[in-house]
Design a protein around this motif. Structure first.
Motif, PDB file in Angstrom:
ATOM      1  N   ARG A  10      67.600   3.794 -13.504  1.00 30.26           N
ATOM      2  CA  ARG A  10      66.931   5.029 -13.880  1.00 30.26           C
ATOM      3  C   ARG A  10      67.173   5.313 -15.360  1.00 30.26           C
ATOM      4  N   GLY A  11      66.094   5.702 -16.061  1.00 27.83           N
ATOM      5  CA  GLY A  11      66.200   6.015 -17.477  1.00 27.83           C
ATOM      6  C   GLY A  11      66.028   4.826 -18.395  1.00 27.83           C
ATOM      7  N   THR A  12      65.659   3.675 -17.814  1.00 24.19           N
ATOM      8  CA  THR A  12      65.530   2.443 -18.599  1.00 24.19           C
ATOM      9  C   THR A  12      64.086   1.954 -18.591  1.00 24.19           C
ATOM     10  N   ALA A  13      63.635   1.418 -19.725  1.00 28.87           N
ATOM     11  CA  ALA A  13      62.312   0.797 -19.829  1.00 28.87           C
ATOM     12  C   ALA A  13      62.485  -0.653 -20.268  1.00 28.87           C
ATOM     13  N   ALA A  14      61.544  -1.503 -19.888  1.00 25.36           N
ATOM     14  CA  ALA A  14      61.616  -2.928 -20.239  1.00 25.36           C
ATOM     15  C   ALA A  14      60.346  -3.349 -20.956  1.00 25.36           C
ATOM     16  N   PHE A  15      60.506  -3.946 -22.129  1.00 24.12           N
ATOM     17  CA  PHE A  15      59.373  -4.459 -22.894  1.00 24.12           C
ATOM     18  C   PHE A  15      59.811  -5.710 -23.651  1.00 24.12           C
ATOM     19  N   THR A  16      58.866  -6.593 -23.898  1.00 25.32           N
ATOM     20  CA  THR A  16      59.102  -7.635 -24.890  1.00 25.32           C
ATOM     21  C   THR A  16      58.697  -7.060 -26.241  1.00 25.32           C
ATOM     22  N   ASN A  50      54.799   6.470  -8.920  1.00 28.14           N
ATOM     23  CA  ASN A  50      55.701   6.038  -9.964  1.00 28.14           C
ATOM     24  C   ASN A  50      57.066   5.636  -9.433  1.00 28.14           C
ATOM     25  N   LYS A  51      57.232   5.597  -8.133  1.00 26.19           N
ATOM     26  CA  LYS A  51      58.491   5.184  -7.543  1.00 26.19           C
ATOM     27  C   LYS A  51      58.341   3.782  -6.977  1.00 26.19           C
ATOM     28  N   MET A  52      59.478   3.101  -6.822  1.00 27.37           N
ATOM     29  CA  MET A  52      59.442   1.767  -6.251  1.00 27.37           C
ATOM     30  C   MET A  52      59.114   1.869  -4.769  1.00 27.37           C
ATOM     31  N   MET A  53      57.927   1.398  -4.385  1.00 22.41           N
ATOM     32  CA  MET A  53      57.435   1.585  -3.032  1.00 22.41           C
ATOM     33  C   MET A  53      57.669   0.351  -2.158  1.00 22.41           C
ATOM     34  N   PHE A  54      58.861  -0.242  -2.230  1.00 24.18           N
ATOM     35  CA  PHE A  54      59.197  -1.347  -1.346  1.00 24.18           C
ATOM     36  C   PHE A  54      59.675  -0.758  -0.025  1.00 24.18           C
ATOM     37  N   VAL A  55      58.744  -0.142   0.689  1.00 23.30           N
ATOM     38  CA  VAL A  55      59.059   0.492   1.961  1.00 23.30           C
ATOM     39  C   VAL A  55      58.108  -0.051   3.018  1.00 23.30           C
ATOM     40  N   GLY A  56      58.505   0.108   4.279  1.00 21.92           N
ATOM     41  CA  GLY A  56      57.687  -0.404   5.368  1.00 21.92           C
ATOM     42  C   GLY A  56      58.114  -1.794   5.787  1.00 21.92           C
ATOM     43  N   LYS A  57      57.197  -2.522   6.401  1.00 24.03           N
ATOM     44  CA  LYS A  57      57.471  -3.864   6.910  1.00 24.03           C
ATOM     45  C   LYS A  57      56.511  -4.872   6.282  1.00 24.03           C
ATOM     46  N   ILE A  65      57.584   3.914 -25.234  1.00 27.41           N
ATOM     47  CA  ILE A  65      58.792   3.553 -24.492  1.00 27.41           C
ATOM     48  C   ILE A  65      59.033   4.556 -23.368  1.00 27.41           C
ATOM     49  N   LEU A  66      58.819   5.844 -23.650  1.00 27.36           N
ATOM     50  CA  LEU A  66      58.968   6.875 -22.627  1.00 27.36           C
ATOM     51  C   LEU A  66      58.052   6.603 -21.446  1.00 27.36           C
ATOM     52  N   ASP A  67      56.835   6.160 -21.726  1.00 26.96           N
ATOM     53  CA  ASP A  67      55.861   5.895 -20.666  1.00 26.96           C
ATOM     54  C   ASP A  67      56.317   4.778 -19.730  1.00 26.96           C
ATOM     55  N   GLY A  68      57.179   3.877 -20.235  1.00 22.46           N
ATOM     56  CA  GLY A  68      57.632   2.759 -19.403  1.00 22.46           C
ATOM     57  C   GLY A  68      58.957   2.990 -18.716  1.00 22.46           C
ATOM     58  N   ILE A  69      59.526   4.186 -18.856  1.00 17.95           N
ATOM     59  CA  ILE A  69      60.847   4.451 -18.282  1.00 17.95           C
ATOM     60  C   ILE A  69      60.784   4.545 -16.761  1.00 17.95           C
ATOM     61  N   ALA A  70      61.784   3.981 -16.105  1.00 15.98           N
ATOM     62  CA  ALA A  70      61.918   4.095 -14.651  1.00 15.98           C
ATOM     63  C   ALA A  70      62.597   5.421 -14.326  1.00 15.98           C
ATOM     64  N   TRP A  71      61.993   6.187 -13.445  1.00 18.51           N
ATOM     65  CA  TRP A  71      62.548   7.506 -13.095  1.00 18.51           C
ATOM     66  C   TRP A  71      63.261   7.495 -11.755  1.00 18.51           C
ATOM     67  N   LYS A  72      63.374   6.324 -11.161  1.00 19.50           N
ATOM     68  CA  LYS A  72      64.097   6.192  -9.893  1.00 19.50           C
ATOM     69  C   LYS A  72      64.796   4.837  -9.919  1.00 19.50           C
ATOM     70  N   ASP A  73      66.052   4.789  -9.569  1.00 17.77           N
ATOM     71  CA  ASP A  73      66.781   3.518  -9.557  1.00 17.77           C
ATOM     72  C   ASP A  73      66.031   2.491  -8.730  1.00 17.77           C
TER      73      ASP A  73
END
Length: 280
Positions: A43-49, A121-128, A28-36
């Motif tokens: 941040r601090g949340t993981a998602a799994f089925t 490990n960050k959300m890379m929705f940057v650029g065009k 679960i720790l491995d799936g945690i988001a470290w950036k909103d």
């Protein structure tokens, strides 16, 4: 204290738990988001089925529930919620470590903060994003990001290619040749398609473009075999005609209509239902 991988891992190792519960906590720790916003999560949340967690652990679902209960009652205070509906993934947080006390005798090394510092490990929705550049999402840098981000969003059960087609069509209808990459994440967060509307043709229609006769034909065939049953339909049809014939039909439909493999698969299922080869 700012949360880091090392800090939470130390708390996990210091907490009296069974060996299996320790393993589950690290997964679960491995799936945690470290950036909103990373993977569409806070941040601090993981998602799994639960199914995916059971597979990773190699244990039955009943045993997994016992391990989750052990973590919930431990000093880690694991809690889970399912805010996006019955079929969406569970969201997990280590509640007891959200407000860790300072640890003056333990200074995190550089590698302790790797998940929060490395750009991968960050959300890379940057650029065009060039809307007309590439139609196949898997030939763009956005395919993996869409797949990762949708896990905790309303479009979690929609094919990555369908989301990409819908996003491009939405912007083409508005004359946008290039948009900020963040628009893609915003588009996914506002997804409102119903299960049997999750095709590129229908989304184009919703975005202000009237479906062509070919798109209407595709939609009508897909409606005969709802998307929610697609795995059962695939198994039933493979048993009826064989895996090779099934794959051949999908390829033929994809070539005939110029649609994605996912959409072609739904069309094949719909045709089989209409022709009585399988049941709805």
């Amino acid at each position: 204290m700012e949360l880091t991988t090392g800090a939470i891992l130390r708390r996990i190792t210091q907490t009296p738990l069974s060996a299996a519960a320790h393993k589950l906590a690290t997964i679960i720790l491995d799936g945690i988001a470290w950036k909103d916003g990373y993977n569409g999560l806070e941040r601090g949340t993981a998602a799994f089925t639960l199914g995916s967690l059971a597979d990773k652990m190699g244990v039955p679902r009943q045993h997994l529930n016992l391990l989750l209960a052990e973590l919930a009652s431990s000093a880690l205070g694991l809690f889970r919620s399912k805010p996006h509906g019955k079929f969406a993934p569970w969201l997990f947080r280590f509640g007891a470590v959200d407000n860790l006390e300072p640890e003056p005798n333990h200074v995190s090394a550089t590698d302790d903060t790797s998940l929060s510092s490395e750009s991968k490990n960050k959300m890379m929705f940057v650029g065009k994003i060039e809307i007309r550049a590439v139609s196949n999402v898997h030939r763009t840098p956005w395919g993996d990001l869409i797949k990762a981000a949708k896990t905790a969003l309303p479009c979690w059960n929609v094919d990555t290619q369908v989301i990409w087609d819908a996003f491009r069509s939405f912007n083409q209808a508005r004359g946008n040749a290039e948009v900020p990459a963040g628009y893609l994440l915003g588009f996914m967060r506002k997804w409102r398609a119903k299960p049997n509307q999750a095709t590129a043709g229908e989304i184009r229609g919703a975005a202000g473009h009237n479906p062509t006769p070919q798109e209407t034909e595709i939609i009508d065939m897909i409606k005969a075999a709802p998307i929610t049953n697609r795995h059962f339909h695939a198994s039933d049809l493979c048993r009826a005609i064989g895996s090779a014939a099934y794959a051949g039909r999908v390829l033929a439909i994809s070539a005939q209509y110029g649609c994605s493999t996912f959409t072609a698969t739904l069309v094949v299922h719909g045709q089989a239902v209409l022709e009585g080869e399988i049941t709805r």
